[in-house]
Design a protein around this motif. Structure first.
Motif, PDB file in Angstrom:
ATOM      1  N   LYS A  46       0.859  -1.188   0.000  1.00  0.00           N
ATOM      2  CA  LYS A  46       0.000   0.000   0.000  1.00  0.00           C
ATOM      3  C   LYS A  46       0.890   1.231   0.000  1.00  0.00           C
ATOM      4  O   LYS A  46       2.034   1.185   0.453  1.00  0.00           O
ATOM      5  CB  LYS A  46      -0.900   0.033   1.226  1.00  0.00           C
ATOM      6  N   VAL A  47       0.344   2.321  -0.510  1.00  0.00           N
ATOM      7  CA  VAL A  47       1.050   3.603  -0.504  1.00  0.00           C
ATOM      8  C   VAL A  47       0.128   4.671   0.058  1.00  0.00           C
ATOM      9  O   VAL A  47      -1.092   4.505   0.078  1.00  0.00           O
ATOM     10  CB  VAL A  47       1.537   4.023  -1.909  1.00  0.00           C
ATOM     11  N   THR A  48       0.715   5.763   0.482  1.00  0.00           N
ATOM     12  CA  THR A  48      -0.058   6.930   0.888  1.00  0.00           C
ATOM     13  C   THR A  48      -0.049   7.914  -0.275  1.00  0.00           C
ATOM     14  O   THR A  48       1.014   8.262  -0.799  1.00  0.00           O
ATOM     15  CB  THR A  48       0.534   7.583   2.148  1.00  0.00           C
ATOM     16  N   VAL A  49      -1.238   8.310  -0.692  1.00  0.00           N
ATOM     17  CA  VAL A  49      -1.401   9.304  -1.756  1.00  0.00           C
ATOM     18  C   VAL A  49      -1.602  10.643  -1.065  1.00  0.00           C
ATOM     19  O   VAL A  49      -2.514  10.793  -0.245  1.00  0.00           O
ATOM     20  CB  VAL A  49      -2.604   8.952  -2.656  1.00  0.00           C
ATOM     21  N   VAL A  50      -0.752  11.616  -1.396  1.00  0.00           N
ATOM     22  CA  VAL A  50      -0.778  12.919  -0.736  1.00  0.00           C
ATOM     23  C   VAL A  50      -1.174  13.990  -1.741  1.00  0.00           C
ATOM     24  O   VAL A  50      -0.544  14.134  -2.795  1.00  0.00           O
ATOM     25  CB  VAL A  50       0.600  13.253  -0.120  1.00  0.00           C
ATOM     26  N   GLY A  51      -2.221  14.739  -1.399  1.00  0.00           N
ATOM     27  CA  GLY A  51      -2.653  15.876  -2.202  1.00  0.00           C
ATOM     28  C   GLY A  51      -2.501  17.154  -1.407  1.00  0.00           C
ATOM     29  O   GLY A  51      -2.074  17.128  -0.243  1.00  0.00           O
ATOM     30  N   PRO A  52      -2.865  18.304  -1.984  1.00  0.00           N
ATOM     31  CA  PRO A  52      -2.731  19.590  -1.308  1.00  0.00           C
ATOM     32  C   PRO A  52      -3.537  19.708  -0.015  1.00  0.00           C
ATOM     33  O   PRO A  52      -3.192  20.465   0.881  1.00  0.00           O
ATOM     34  CB  PRO A  52      -3.232  20.598  -2.331  1.00  0.00           C
ATOM     35  N   ARG A  53      -4.642  18.964   0.087  1.00  0.00           N
ATOM     36  CA  ARG A  53      -5.534  19.111   1.226  1.00  0.00           C
ATOM     37  C   ARG A  53      -5.585  17.902   2.154  1.00  0.00           C
ATOM     38  O   ARG A  53      -6.130  17.979   3.249  1.00  0.00           O
ATOM     39  CB  ARG A  53      -6.946  19.407   0.713  1.00  0.00           C
ATOM     40  N   GLY A  54      -5.055  16.779   1.728  1.00  0.00           N
ATOM     41  CA  GLY A  54      -5.151  15.594   2.571  1.00  0.00           C
ATOM     42  C   GLY A  54      -4.385  14.429   1.995  1.00  0.00           C
ATOM     43  O   GLY A  54      -3.733  14.541   0.951  1.00  0.00           O
ATOM     44  N   GLU A  55      -4.473  13.304   2.685  1.00  0.00           N
ATOM     45  CA  GLU A  55      -3.798  12.095   2.231  1.00  0.00           C
ATOM     46  C   GLU A  55      -4.666  10.883   2.520  1.00  0.00           C
ATOM     47  O   GLU A  55      -5.518  10.908   3.405  1.00  0.00           O
ATOM     48  CB  GLU A  55      -2.423  11.953   2.877  1.00  0.00           C
ATOM     49  N   MET A  56      -4.432   9.811   1.737  1.00  0.00           N
ATOM     50  CA  MET A  56      -5.194   8.572   1.878  1.00  0.00           C
ATOM     51  C   MET A  56      -4.273   7.393   1.597  1.00  0.00           C
ATOM     52  O   MET A  56      -3.463   7.439   0.676  1.00  0.00           O
ATOM     53  CB  MET A  56      -6.350   8.538   0.874  1.00  0.00           C
ATOM     54  N   LYS A  57      -4.443   6.333   2.382  1.00  0.00           N
ATOM     55  CA  LYS A  57      -3.725   5.077   2.151  1.00  0.00           C
ATOM     56  C   LYS A  57      -4.497   4.300   1.083  1.00  0.00           C
ATOM     57  O   LYS A  57      -5.727   4.184   1.169  1.00  0.00           O
ATOM     58  CB  LYS A  57      -3.672   4.278   3.451  1.00  0.00           C
ATOM     59  N   MET A  58      -3.780   3.788   0.078  1.00  0.00           N
ATOM     60  CA  MET A  58      -4.435   3.056  -1.005  1.00  0.00           C
ATOM     61  C   MET A  58      -3.652   1.813  -1.373  1.00  0.00           C
ATOM     62  O   MET A  58      -2.425   1.783  -1.293  1.00  0.00           O
ATOM     63  CB  MET A  58      -4.573   3.935  -2.249  1.00  0.00           C
ATOM     64  N   GLY A  81      -7.916  17.244  -2.308  1.00  0.00           N
ATOM     65  CA  GLY A  81      -7.694  18.580  -2.857  1.00  0.00           C
ATOM     66  C   GLY A  81      -7.120  18.546  -4.263  1.00  0.00           C
ATOM     67  O   GLY A  81      -6.375  19.432  -4.668  1.00  0.00           O
ATOM     68  N   ILE A  82      -7.487  17.501  -5.021  1.00  0.00           N
ATOM     69  CA  ILE A  82      -6.988  17.338  -6.392  1.00  0.00           C
ATOM     70  C   ILE A  82      -8.170  17.422  -7.354  1.00  0.00           C
ATOM     71  O   ILE A  82      -9.174  16.742  -7.166  1.00  0.00           O
ATOM     72  CB  ILE A  82      -6.269  15.984  -6.564  1.00  0.00           C
ATOM     73  N   SER A  83      -8.050  18.247  -8.384  1.00  0.00           N
ATOM     74  CA  SER A  83      -9.095  18.365  -9.409  1.00  0.00           C
ATOM     75  C   SER A  83      -8.904  17.267 -10.449  1.00  0.00           C
ATOM     76  O   SER A  83      -8.418  17.514 -11.562  1.00  0.00           O
ATOM     77  CB  SER A  83      -9.037  19.740 -10.081  1.00  0.00           C
ATOM     78  N   ALA A  84      -9.288  16.080 -10.079  1.00  0.00           N
ATOM     79  CA  ALA A  84      -9.090  14.922 -10.952  1.00  0.00           C
ATOM     80  C   ALA A  84     -10.184  14.873 -12.018  1.00  0.00           C
ATOM     81  O   ALA A  84     -11.373  14.916 -11.686  1.00  0.00           O
ATOM     82  CB  ALA A  84      -9.100  13.636 -10.134  1.00  0.00           C
ATOM     83  N   PRO A  85      -9.799  14.770 -13.292  1.00  0.00           N
ATOM     84  CA  PRO A  85     -10.790  14.675 -14.357  1.00  0.00           C
ATOM     85  C   PRO A  85     -11.309  13.245 -14.522  1.00  0.00           C
ATOM     86  O   PRO A  85     -10.645  12.286 -14.127  1.00  0.00           O
ATOM     87  CB  PRO A  85     -10.007  15.097 -15.602  1.00  0.00           C
ATOM     88  N   VAL A  86     -12.490  13.118 -15.122  1.00  0.00           N
ATOM     89  CA  VAL A  86     -13.024  11.807 -15.479  1.00  0.00           C
ATOM     90  C   VAL A  86     -12.370  11.408 -16.796  1.00  0.00           C
ATOM     91  O   VAL A  86     -12.508  12.105 -17.803  1.00  0.00           O
ATOM     92  CB  VAL A  86     -14.560  11.842 -15.622  1.00  0.00           C
ATOM     93  N   LYS A  87     -11.634  10.303 -16.764  1.00  0.00           N
ATOM     94  CA  LYS A  87     -10.887   9.829 -17.936  1.00  0.00           C
ATOM     95  C   LYS A  87     -10.929   8.312 -17.989  1.00  0.00           C
ATOM     96  O   LYS A  87     -11.083   7.650 -16.970  1.00  0.00           O
ATOM     97  CB  LYS A  87      -9.412  10.235 -17.829  1.00  0.00           C
ATOM     98  N   GLU A  88     -10.729   7.784 -19.189  1.00  0.00           N
ATOM     99  CA  GLU A  88     -10.561   6.344 -19.316  1.00  0.00           C
ATOM    100  C   GLU A  88      -9.244   5.939 -18.674  1.00  0.00           C
ATOM    101  O   GLU A  88      -8.252   6.663 -18.773  1.00  0.00           O
ATOM    102  CB  GLU A  88     -10.531   5.925 -20.789  1.00  0.00           C
ATOM    103  N   SER A  89      -9.239   4.796 -18.032  1.00  0.00           N
ATOM    104  CA  SER A  89      -8.010   4.278 -17.438  1.00  0.00           C
ATOM    105  C   SER A  89      -6.938   4.192 -18.514  1.00  0.00           C
ATOM    106  O   SER A  89      -7.195   3.751 -19.628  1.00  0.00           O
ATOM    107  CB  SER A  89      -8.269   2.893 -16.842  1.00  0.00           C
ATOM    108  N   GLY A  90      -5.742   4.657 -18.173  1.00  0.00           N
ATOM    109  CA  GLY A  90      -4.639   4.668 -19.115  1.00  0.00           C
ATOM    110  C   GLY A  90      -4.456   5.993 -19.833  1.00  0.00           C
ATOM    111  O   GLY A  90      -3.401   6.254 -20.400  1.00  0.00           O
ATOM    112  N   CYS A  91      -5.477   6.849 -19.814  1.00  0.00           N
ATOM    113  CA  CYS A  91      -5.403   8.160 -20.470  1.00  0.00           C
ATOM    114  C   CYS A  91      -5.035   9.212 -19.429  1.00  0.00           C
ATOM    115  O   CYS A  91      -5.910   9.896 -18.889  1.00  0.00           O
ATOM    116  CB  CYS A  91      -6.734   8.509 -21.126  1.00  0.00           C
ATOM    117  N   VAL A  92      -3.752   9.330 -19.133  1.00  0.00           N
ATOM    118  CA  VAL A  92      -3.316  10.205 -18.046  1.00  0.00           C
ATOM    119  C   VAL A  92      -2.677  11.508 -18.516  1.00  0.00           C
ATOM    120  O   VAL A  92      -2.365  12.370 -17.696  1.00  0.00           O
ATOM    121  CB  VAL A  92      -2.351   9.473 -17.084  1.00  0.00           C
ATOM    122  N   GLU A  93      -2.478  11.668 -19.819  1.00  0.00           N
ATOM    123  CA  GLU A  93      -1.839  12.875 -20.319  1.00  0.00           C
ATOM    124  C   GLU A  93      -2.637  14.104 -19.902  1.00  0.00           C
ATOM    125  O   GLU A  93      -3.850  14.166 -20.068  1.00  0.00           O
ATOM    126  CB  GLU A  93      -1.692  12.835 -21.845  1.00  0.00           C
ATOM    127  N   GLY A  94      -1.933  15.090 -19.343  1.00  0.00           N
ATOM    128  CA  GLY A  94      -2.568  16.350 -18.958  1.00  0.00           C
ATOM    129  C   GLY A  94      -3.363  16.299 -17.669  1.00  0.00           C
ATOM    130  O   GLY A  94      -4.064  17.244 -17.334  1.00  0.00           O
TER     131      GLY A  94
END
Length: 188
Positions: A46-58, A81-94
């Protein structure tokens, strides 16, 4: 046509390089549980994912990939605190990045945080039976006790390496009360 609907909780996909940065030289992923898609597995690591506003173990899902990717729900995105877009898995550009923290180190990924677009995995045979094609957009109706709903904008993904199943995130699953073994009706 009916399709099994599975809830995909937040998780992380890592490259070999990121795995070593987080878990040490020569690190490998340890299979904790096989998933419904052939060759895919939930890992002990597992890893901890850290964003500008918080963190989560995943949990990490294996095997390793060619690109790092963090798949979260919109609720998770707000918490981090991350503005994550809705995207198909694997489409991470941008897409936005984040910090990943493991027991032996940490790394910043410059992109890869997404809310996975709801999708259906089909083999070519399943797709033909259902009368759909790769990348086609369909709707799926889910019947539940008091919270039935129809999901629009569901992308069909076709590959010989898939097993038939629809994947939705935890927000979507909660909205439809989709717990246990549940099937949805594909509307073309």
């Amino acid at each position: 046509m009916k399709v099994l609907v599975e809830t995909s909780a937040h998780h992380v996909h890592v490259t070999d390089e990121t795995l070593e940065a987080l878990f040490g030289k020569g690190a490998t992923l340890t299979n904790k549980k096989d998933l419904s898609q052939p060759g895919q597995f939930a890992c002990v690591e597992k890893v901890t994912v850290v964003g500008p506003r918080g963190e989560m173990k995943m949990s990490i899902l294996g095997p390793t990939r060619s690109k790092d990717q963090v798949e979260i729900s919109l609720t998770d995105a707000r918490k981090l605190g991350i503005s994550a877009p809705v995207k198909e898995s694997g489409c991470v550009e941008g897409t936005p990045g984040c910090k990943l923290v493991g027991p032996c180190g940490e790394c910043e990924i410059s992109e890869g945080v997404i809310v996975a677009k709801r999708h259906i995995h089909f083999t070519p045979e399943n797709a033909k039976e259902c009368g759909v094609e790769d990348k086609q957009i369909v709707s799926v109706k889910i019947e539940s006790d008091g919270r039935s709903l129809t999901f629009d904008d569901v992308v069909v993904r076709v590959s010989e390496s898939y097993a038939p199943a629809m994947h939705i995130d935890t927000d979507e699953s909660n909205a439809a009360m989709a717990s246990g073994e549940i099937y949805g009706e594909i509307i073309v």
